[in-house]
Write a protein that holds these residues in place. Structure first.
Motif, PDB file in Angstrom:
ATOM      1  N   TYR A   1       0.837  -1.205   0.000  1.00 20.91           N
ATOM      2  CA  TYR A   1       0.000   0.000   0.000  1.00 20.91           C
ATOM      3  C   TYR A   1       0.872   1.255   0.000  1.00 20.91           C
ATOM      4  CZ  TYR A   1       0.966   1.118   4.920  1.00 20.91           C
ATOM      5  OH  TYR A   1       1.577   1.472   6.098  1.00 20.91           O
ATOM      6  N   GLY A   2       0.202   2.389  -0.220  1.00 20.22           N
ATOM      7  CA  GLY A   2       0.804   3.701  -0.024  1.00 20.22           C
ATOM      8  C   GLY A   2       1.957   4.029  -0.944  1.00 20.22           C
ATOM      9  N   ALA A   3       2.734   5.033  -0.527  1.00 20.91           N
ATOM     10  CA  ALA A   3       3.865   5.502  -1.312  1.00 20.91           C
ATOM     11  C   ALA A   3       5.080   4.608  -1.169  1.00 20.91           C
ATOM     12  CB  ALA A   3       4.232   6.931  -0.897  1.00 20.91           C
ATOM     13  N   GLY A   4       4.954   3.553  -0.354  1.00 19.42           N
ATOM     14  CA  GLY A   4       6.060   2.625  -0.210  1.00 19.42           C
ATOM     15  C   GLY A   4       6.037   1.851   1.086  1.00 19.42           C
ATOM     16  N   ALA A   5       5.216   0.799   1.158  1.00 13.38           N
ATOM     17  CA  ALA A   5       5.172  -0.006   2.377  1.00 13.38           C
ATOM     18  C   ALA A   5       4.471  -1.339   2.133  1.00 13.38           C
ATOM     19  CB  ALA A   5       4.463   0.738   3.501  1.00 13.38           C
ATOM     20  N   LEU A   6       4.880  -2.332   2.920  1.00 16.36           N
ATOM     21  CA  LEU A   6       4.160  -3.585   3.045  1.00 16.36           C
ATOM     22  C   LEU A   6       3.643  -3.667   4.471  1.00 16.36           C
ATOM     23  CD1 LEU A   6       6.558  -6.182   1.332  1.00 16.36           C
ATOM     24  CD2 LEU A   6       4.626  -4.978   0.300  1.00 16.36           C
ATOM     25  N   ALA A   7       2.332  -3.766   4.619  1.00 12.81           N
ATOM     26  CA  ALA A   7       1.760  -3.950   5.945  1.00 12.81           C
ATOM     27  C   ALA A   7       1.883  -5.417   6.343  1.00 12.81           C
ATOM     28  CB  ALA A   7       0.296  -3.525   5.963  1.00 12.81           C
ATOM     29  N   VAL A   8       2.250  -5.667   7.595  1.00 11.85           N
ATOM     30  CA  VAL A   8       2.362  -7.020   8.126  1.00 11.85           C
ATOM     31  C   VAL A   8       1.193  -7.241   9.082  1.00 11.85           C
ATOM     32  CG1 VAL A   8       3.845  -8.684   9.290  1.00 11.85           C
ATOM     33  CG2 VAL A   8       4.873  -6.806   7.974  1.00 11.85           C
ATOM     34  N   ILE A   9       0.331  -8.190   8.766  1.00 11.12           N
ATOM     35  CA  ILE A   9      -0.884  -8.425   9.552  1.00 11.12           C
ATOM     36  C   ILE A   9      -0.801  -9.786  10.231  1.00 11.12           C
ATOM     37  CG2 ILE A   9      -3.387  -8.761   9.433  1.00 11.12           C
ATOM     38  CD1 ILE A   9      -3.408  -6.810   7.080  1.00 11.12           C
TER      39      ILE A   9
ATOM     40  N   ILE B   1       6.829  -2.719   6.654  1.00  9.46           N
ATOM     41  CA  ILE B   1       8.141  -2.809   6.008  1.00  9.46           C
ATOM     42  C   ILE B   1       8.227  -1.644   5.034  1.00  9.46           C
ATOM     43  CG2 ILE B   1       9.666  -4.173   4.550  1.00  9.46           C
ATOM     44  CD1 ILE B   1       8.230  -6.677   5.598  1.00  9.46           C
ATOM     45  N   GLU B   2       9.119  -0.710   5.313  1.00  6.48           N
ATOM     46  CA  GLU B   2       9.193   0.519   4.526  1.00  6.48           C
ATOM     47  C   GLU B   2       9.940   0.305   3.213  1.00  6.48           C
ATOM     48  OE1 GLU B   2      10.767   3.709   6.831  1.00  6.48           O
ATOM     49  OE2 GLU B   2       9.181   3.611   8.348  1.00  6.48           O
ATOM     50  N   LEU B   3       9.425   0.968   2.167  1.00  7.31           N
ATOM     51  CA  LEU B   3      10.019   0.927   0.842  1.00  7.31           C
ATOM     52  C   LEU B   3      10.150   2.344   0.310  1.00  7.31           C
ATOM     53  CD1 LEU B   3       7.773  -1.975  -0.464  1.00  7.31           C
ATOM     54  CD2 LEU B   3      10.207  -2.188   0.096  1.00  7.31           C
ATOM     55  N   ASN B   4      10.864   2.509  -0.793  1.00  8.42           N
ATOM     56  CA  ASN B   4      11.086   3.845  -1.353  1.00  8.42           C
ATOM     57  C   ASN B   4      10.002   4.275  -2.328  1.00  8.42           C
ATOM     58  OD1 ASN B   4      13.500   4.326   0.052  1.00  8.42           O
ATOM     59  ND2 ASN B   4      14.678   3.176  -1.460  1.00  8.42           N
TER      60      ASN B   4
ATOM     61  N   ALA C   1      14.234 -18.986   1.548  1.00 10.00           N
ATOM     62  CA  ALA C   1      15.296 -18.015   1.810  1.00 10.00           C
ATOM     63  C   ALA C   1      14.874 -16.949   2.810  1.00 10.00           C
ATOM     64  CB  ALA C   1      15.719 -17.347   0.507  1.00 10.00           C
ATOM     65  N   ASN C   2      13.608 -17.002   3.270  1.00 13.95           N
ATOM     66  CA  ASN C   2      13.067 -16.013   4.200  1.00 13.95           C
ATOM     67  C   ASN C   2      13.186 -14.600   3.627  1.00 13.95           C
ATOM     68  OD1 ASN C   2      11.649 -15.780   6.624  1.00 13.95           O
ATOM     69  ND2 ASN C   2      13.458 -15.140   7.763  1.00 13.95           N
ATOM     70  N   ARG C   3      12.737 -14.467   2.379  1.00 14.16           N
ATOM     71  CA  ARG C   3      12.840 -13.208   1.651  1.00 14.16           C
ATOM     72  C   ARG C   3      11.491 -12.829   1.036  1.00 14.16           C
ATOM     73  NH1 ARG C   3      17.088 -13.547   3.953  1.00 14.16           N
ATOM     74  NH2 ARG C   3      19.191 -13.648   3.061  1.00 14.16           N
ATOM     75  N   ILE C   4      11.349 -11.545   0.756  1.00 18.80           N
ATOM     76  CA  ILE C   4      10.275 -11.051  -0.098  1.00 18.80           C
ATOM     77  C   ILE C   4      10.926 -10.294  -1.246  1.00 18.80           C
ATOM     78  CG2 ILE C   4       8.281  -9.510  -0.305  1.00 18.80           C
ATOM     79  CD1 ILE C   4       7.657  -9.947   2.588  1.00 18.80           C
ATOM     80  N   PHE C   5      10.453 -10.542  -2.455  1.00 16.34           N
ATOM     81  CA  PHE C   5      10.962  -9.852  -3.637  1.00 16.34           C
ATOM     82  C   PHE C   5       9.882  -8.897  -4.129  1.00 16.34           C
ATOM     83  CE2 PHE C   5      12.975 -14.024  -3.458  1.00 16.34           C
ATOM     84  CZ  PHE C   5      14.312 -13.662  -3.434  1.00 16.34           C
ATOM     85  N   VAL C   6      10.207  -7.608  -4.163  1.00 15.24           N
ATOM     86  CA  VAL C   6       9.241  -6.553  -4.463  1.00 15.24           C
ATOM     87  C   VAL C   6       9.582  -5.884  -5.781  1.00 15.24           C
ATOM     88  CG1 VAL C   6       8.195  -4.406  -3.646  1.00 15.24           C
ATOM     89  CG2 VAL C   6       8.943  -6.123  -1.989  1.00 15.24           C
TER      90      VAL C   6
ATOM     91  N   LEU D   1      13.056 -10.998   5.704  1.00 13.73           N
ATOM     92  CA  LEU D   1      11.890 -11.093   6.575  1.00 13.73           C
ATOM     93  C   LEU D   1      12.265 -11.068   8.057  1.00 13.73           C
ATOM     94  CD1 LEU D   1       9.500 -13.652   4.846  1.00 13.73           C
ATOM     95  CD2 LEU D   1       9.018 -11.285   5.458  1.00 13.73           C
ATOM     96  N   ALA D   2      13.399 -11.652   8.399  1.00 19.63           N
ATOM     97  CA  ALA D   2      13.827 -11.669   9.796  1.00 19.63           C
ATOM     98  C   ALA D   2      14.113 -10.258  10.302  1.00 19.63           C
ATOM     99  CB  ALA D   2      15.051 -12.559   9.970  1.00 19.63           C
ATOM    100  N   ALA D   3      14.747  -9.455   9.454  1.00 19.43           N
ATOM    101  CA  ALA D   3      15.078  -8.083   9.836  1.00 19.43           C
ATOM    102  C   ALA D   3      13.935  -7.118   9.561  1.00 19.43           C
ATOM    103  CB  ALA D   3      16.336  -7.619   9.113  1.00 19.43           C
ATOM    104  N   GLY D   4      13.030  -7.492   8.661  1.00 17.81           N
ATOM    105  CA  GLY D   4      11.904  -6.629   8.328  1.00 17.81           C
ATOM    106  C   GLY D   4      12.299  -5.392   7.556  1.00 17.81           C
ATOM    107  N   LYS D   5      13.337  -5.514   6.715  1.00 14.35           N
ATOM    108  CA  LYS D   5      13.787  -4.354   5.940  1.00 14.35           C
ATOM    109  C   LYS D   5      14.515  -4.813   4.683  1.00 14.35           C
ATOM    110  CE  LYS D   5      18.103  -3.783   8.556  1.00 14.35           C
ATOM    111  NZ  LYS D   5      18.898  -2.846   9.392  1.00 14.35           N
ATOM    112  N   ALA D   6      14.728  -3.845   3.781  1.00 15.33           N
ATOM    113  CA  ALA D   6      15.403  -4.140   2.515  1.00 15.33           C
ATOM    114  C   ALA D   6      16.867  -4.488   2.762  1.00 15.33           C
ATOM    115  CB  ALA D   6      15.286  -2.958   1.573  1.00 15.33           C
ATOM    116  N   MET D   7      17.342  -5.505   2.040  1.00 12.15           N
ATOM    117  CA  MET D   7      18.742  -5.904   2.161  1.00 12.15           C
ATOM    118  C   MET D   7      19.495  -5.733   0.851  1.00 12.15           C
ATOM    119  SD  MET D   7      18.389 -10.080   2.145  1.00 12.15           S
ATOM    120  CE  MET D   7      20.128 -10.292   1.794  1.00 12.15           C
ATOM    121  N   ALA D   8      18.753  -5.564  -0.272  1.00 13.90           N
ATOM    122  CA  ALA D   8      19.410  -5.424  -1.576  1.00 13.90           C
ATOM    123  C   ALA D   8      18.435  -4.864  -2.589  1.00 13.90           C
ATOM    124  CB  ALA D   8      19.951  -6.763  -2.049  1.00 13.90           C
ATOM    125  N   ASN D   9      18.985  -4.242  -3.634  1.00 19.43           N
ATOM    126  CA  ASN D   9      18.230  -3.804  -4.803  1.00 19.43           C
ATOM    127  C   ASN D   9      18.849  -4.431  -6.043  1.00 19.43           C
ATOM    128  OD1 ASN D   9      16.246  -2.005  -3.736  1.00 19.43           O
ATOM    129  ND2 ASN D   9      17.854  -0.486  -3.386  1.00 19.43           N
TER     130      ASN D   9
END
Length: 213
Positions: A141-149, A160-163, A175-180, A193-201
């Motif tokens: 949703y929004g200008a850059g986020a994944l809501a975790v429910i 999880i904030e995104l740009n 791999a415990n990852r999400i690809f956006v 997913l463990a850290a809840g943030k981006a690790m690479a682009n």
């Protein structure tokens, strides 16, 4: 109003000739009419236990519940606002609907499709992914986020904030990852997913509109 149909396909494998790799072809199995639906449809989800298919009728502000045994619409869920993403969480028997119009995630019972909760998220609530292993539901949703429910308590537990707005995303539990998909920045964002943030682009070289449903 226009009448739309949703086409269900099965796959079969055809061996072209000796020495060639197997070629998988998609064959049309049947078409199921949705009836009088205004505008376009969007995402799908499935309840395998009941053999039900859910179809987001975005511009009609409804979700169709299709009985795949009878090949017809069983029920229509109304009271929505530009429904886009759908996800069925089997262990809690709930259907999640992301409403792009009012930025909410609506939650319905899986037996009678009665609304039991509505979570405010933000503008353009879109894709939904269900993580049955981690017991989480993710909504873009929004200008850059994944809501975790948390589907057990039916509340948002993190963001999880995104740009930029995520056009689509996929889970990789191994791999415990999400690809956006981030078309605004021409990249695939890799979420830990463990850290809840981006690790690479991963640059794509060109804007991807939607590589996945």
């Amino acid at each position: 109003m226009k009448s739309f149909t949703v086409a269900l396909a099965i796959t079969s494998t055809l061996l072209v000739s000796p020495g060639w790799a197997d070629e998988t072809l998609f064959l049309l199995e049947r078409k199921i009419p949705l009836g009088e639906v205004r505008g376009r449809i969007d995402h799908l989800a499935v309840d395998l236990a009941r053999n039900r298919l859910f179809v987001a009728e975005l511009e009609n502000d409804t979700v169709a519940v299709i009985d795949l045994n009878a090949n017809k619409v069983r029920q229509v869920i109304s009271g929505l606002n530009k429904p886009q993403g759908l996800g069925y969480h089997a262990s809690t028997n709930t259907l999640y609907v992301a409403n792009g119009g009012d930025g909410t995630a609506a939650i319905f019972r899986g037996d009678d499709y009665r609304e039991i909760a509505r979570i405010p998220l933000g503008a353009d609530a879109d894709n939904v992914r269900v993580d049955a292993v981690g017991n989480r539901v993710y909504v873009a949703y929004g200008a850059g986020a994944l809501a975790v429910i948390d589907p057990t308590n039916r509340n948002k537990v993190a963001d999880i904030e995104l740009n930029a707005h995520p056009e689509s995303f996929q889970l990789d539990r191994r791999a415990n990852r999400i690809f956006v998909n981030d078309p605004a920045n021409q990249a695939i964002v890799v979420i830990d997913l463990a850290a809840g943030k981006a690790m690479a682009n991963w640059p794509t070289g060109a804007a991807l509109i939607s590589p996945w449903p």
